[in-house]
Scaffold this motif. Structure first.
Motif, PDB file in Angstrom:
ATOM      1  N   GLU A  64       0.849  -1.199   0.000  1.00 34.67           N
ATOM      2  CA  GLU A  64       0.000   0.000   0.000  1.00 34.67           C
ATOM      3  C   GLU A  64       0.884   1.249   0.000  1.00 34.67           C
ATOM      4  OE1 GLU A  64      -2.487  -0.572   3.391  1.00 34.67           O
ATOM      5  OE2 GLU A  64      -3.869  -1.924   2.335  1.00 34.67           O
ATOM      6  N   PHE A  65       0.436   2.252  -0.731  1.00 38.59           N
ATOM      7  CA  PHE A  65       1.153   3.511  -0.850  1.00 38.59           C
ATOM      8  C   PHE A  65       0.188   4.670  -0.652  1.00 38.59           C
ATOM      9  CE2 PHE A  65       3.513   0.453  -3.309  1.00 38.59           C
ATOM     10  CZ  PHE A  65       4.847   0.792  -3.157  1.00 38.59           C
ATOM     11  N   LYS A  66       0.707   5.743  -0.060  1.00 44.54           N
ATOM     12  CA  LYS A  66      -0.039   6.989   0.004  1.00 44.54           C
ATOM     13  C   LYS A  66       0.652   7.945  -0.960  1.00 44.54           C
ATOM     14  CE  LYS A  66      -2.389   7.884   3.944  1.00 44.54           C
ATOM     15  NZ  LYS A  66      -2.540   8.275   5.354  1.00 44.54           N
ATOM     16  N   ILE A  67      -0.130   8.570  -1.837  1.00 45.33           N
ATOM     17  CA  ILE A  67       0.420   9.483  -2.836  1.00 45.33           C
ATOM     18  C   ILE A  67      -0.205  10.856  -2.655  1.00 45.33           C
ATOM     19  CG2 ILE A  67       0.708   9.948  -5.299  1.00 45.33           C
ATOM     20  CD1 ILE A  67       0.571   6.980  -5.819  1.00 45.33           C
ATOM     21  N   THR A  76       5.295   9.833  -3.356  1.00 44.80           N
ATOM     22  CA  THR A  76       4.800   8.473  -3.175  1.00 44.80           C
ATOM     23  C   THR A  76       5.452   7.919  -1.924  1.00 44.80           C
ATOM     24  OG1 THR A  76       4.545   8.137  -5.558  1.00 44.80           O
ATOM     25  CG2 THR A  76       4.625   6.176  -4.199  1.00 44.80           C
ATOM     26  N   GLU A  78       5.536   4.612   0.616  1.00 43.78           N
ATOM     27  CA  GLU A  78       5.144   3.244   0.934  1.00 43.78           C
ATOM     28  C   GLU A  78       4.665   3.179   2.379  1.00 43.78           C
ATOM     29  OE1 GLU A  78       7.081  -1.251   1.284  1.00 43.78           O
ATOM     30  OE2 GLU A  78       8.349   0.454   0.719  1.00 43.78           O
ATOM     31  N   GLN A  79       3.557   2.469   2.593  1.00 39.90           N
ATOM     32  CA  GLN A  79       3.006   2.305   3.930  1.00 39.90           C
ATOM     33  C   GLN A  79       3.520   0.990   4.517  1.00 39.90           C
ATOM     34  OE1 GLN A  79       0.689   5.081   5.052  1.00 39.90           O
ATOM     35  NE2 GLN A  79       2.093   5.642   3.392  1.00 39.90           N
ATOM     36  N   SER A  95       6.955  -4.836  -5.914  1.00 39.97           N
ATOM     37  CA  SER A  95       6.106  -3.713  -6.276  1.00 39.97           C
ATOM     38  C   SER A  95       5.979  -3.659  -7.793  1.00 39.97           C
ATOM     39  CB  SER A  95       6.695  -2.401  -5.742  1.00 39.97           C
ATOM     40  OG  SER A  95       5.794  -1.335  -5.968  1.00 39.97           O
ATOM     41  N   LEU A  99       6.946   2.107  -9.437  1.00 42.41           N
ATOM     42  CA  LEU A  99       6.383   2.349  -8.113  1.00 42.41           C
ATOM     43  C   LEU A  99       7.378   1.805  -7.095  1.00 42.41           C
ATOM     44  CD1 LEU A  99       3.867   3.529  -6.753  1.00 42.41           C
ATOM     45  CD2 LEU A  99       2.809   1.281  -6.889  1.00 42.41           C
TER      46      LEU A  99
END
Length: 262
Positions: A64-67, A76, A78-79, A95, A99
């Motif tokens: 999962e990523f928050k952008i 970007t 990475e969580q 990945s 990304l």
């Protein structure tokens, strides 16, 4: 008239500073041929260990990523997930192309992406030019997160990967989850895949889980070099060479330590 001009400038500044927070999931899945599985994992004699290795490489856990994206910048992040279950084995982490793990920063004005990479304890800043993909737009549509999305296709990574992207025009913002120049629309789903003869098909699915237009200012995080150092700013090709040389030295050290000198 002066007040009207000032108002227009303020509205324009707000529009340029508009930032979306997008939560995405990336999932790798490889459909190996039986021949490829035997070639890569046939040497593992224990059936359970072989199955674990195949599962980890064909179907690793999603990332999962928050952008955070504006019209000129993108972060970007990475969580990281912590697995506290006892007896948990280490797993393979994969990945999607474009990304990267950790934190990356894209400057759309300069057309560059920046990311910090640790190679056995030494930090480098890798600068990658943002690719502009040649999109072919179709009339195929589907609904994603309540939006009408259109399908577009392209090639990525020197033409090695095929790309399918589903984007909507119902959001007045151009957004792309991987490190390429944004398409004319907001991408909600992607698959970046490659078919290799006698090996199989490698899929990299990306989907937006949620999106939110921020009502507050976001400060973009930029990977920076160490003070006074410029020699650690490198290209992706230089990074590959550094990894190759570092792995070569580590293997030589391992082999020397493993030699019985009696």
């Amino acid at each position: 008239m002066k007040k009207l001009i000032t108002l227009i400038i303020l509205i324009s500044s707000f529009a340029n500073a508009q930032v979306y927070e997008v939560f995405i999931e990336a999932k790798h899945h490889t459909e190996y041929t039986p021949e490829a599985i035997e070639k890569s994992y046939g040497h593992i004699k224990d059936p359970e260990v072989r199955k674990w290795n195949v599962d980890q490489n064909t179907n690793p856990k999603p990332l999962e990523f928050k952008i955070y994206s504006s019209k000129t910048e993108l972060n970007t992040i990475e969580q990281e997930k912590i697995d506290n279950q006892q007896g948990t084995q280490g797993g393979v982490k994969k990945s999607a192309p474009g990304l990267a793990f950790g934190l990356t920063y894209s400057d759309f004005t300069k057309g560059e992406n920046y990311r910090q990479v640790d190679v056995y304890g030494k930090n480098y800043i890798v600068i990658t030019p943002l690719q502009e993909l040649d999109w072919k737009f179709t009339d195929e549509t589907k609904e994603i997160l309540g939006y009408k999305a259109y399908k577009a296709t392209s090639k990525y990574g020197n033409g090695n990967f095929d790309v399918e992207a589903w984007f909507t025009k119902e959001i007045d913002f151009d957004f792309m989850p991987i490190t390429v120049k944004p398409i004319d629309g907001f991408v909600l789903e992607m698959n970046i895949f490659i078919d290799i003869e006698n090996v199989g098909k490698m899929n990299n699915y990306i989907k937006v889980l949620s999106l939110n237009k921020l009502d507050k200012k976001y400060k973009f995080k930029i990977p920076i070099t160490e003070p006074g150092k410029k020699d650690n700013i490198i290209t992706p090709k230089q990074l590959a060479d550094i990894y190759e040389e570092a792995n070569k030295k580590r293997n030589e050290m391992y082999n020397q330590e493993g030699v019985d000198k009696k």
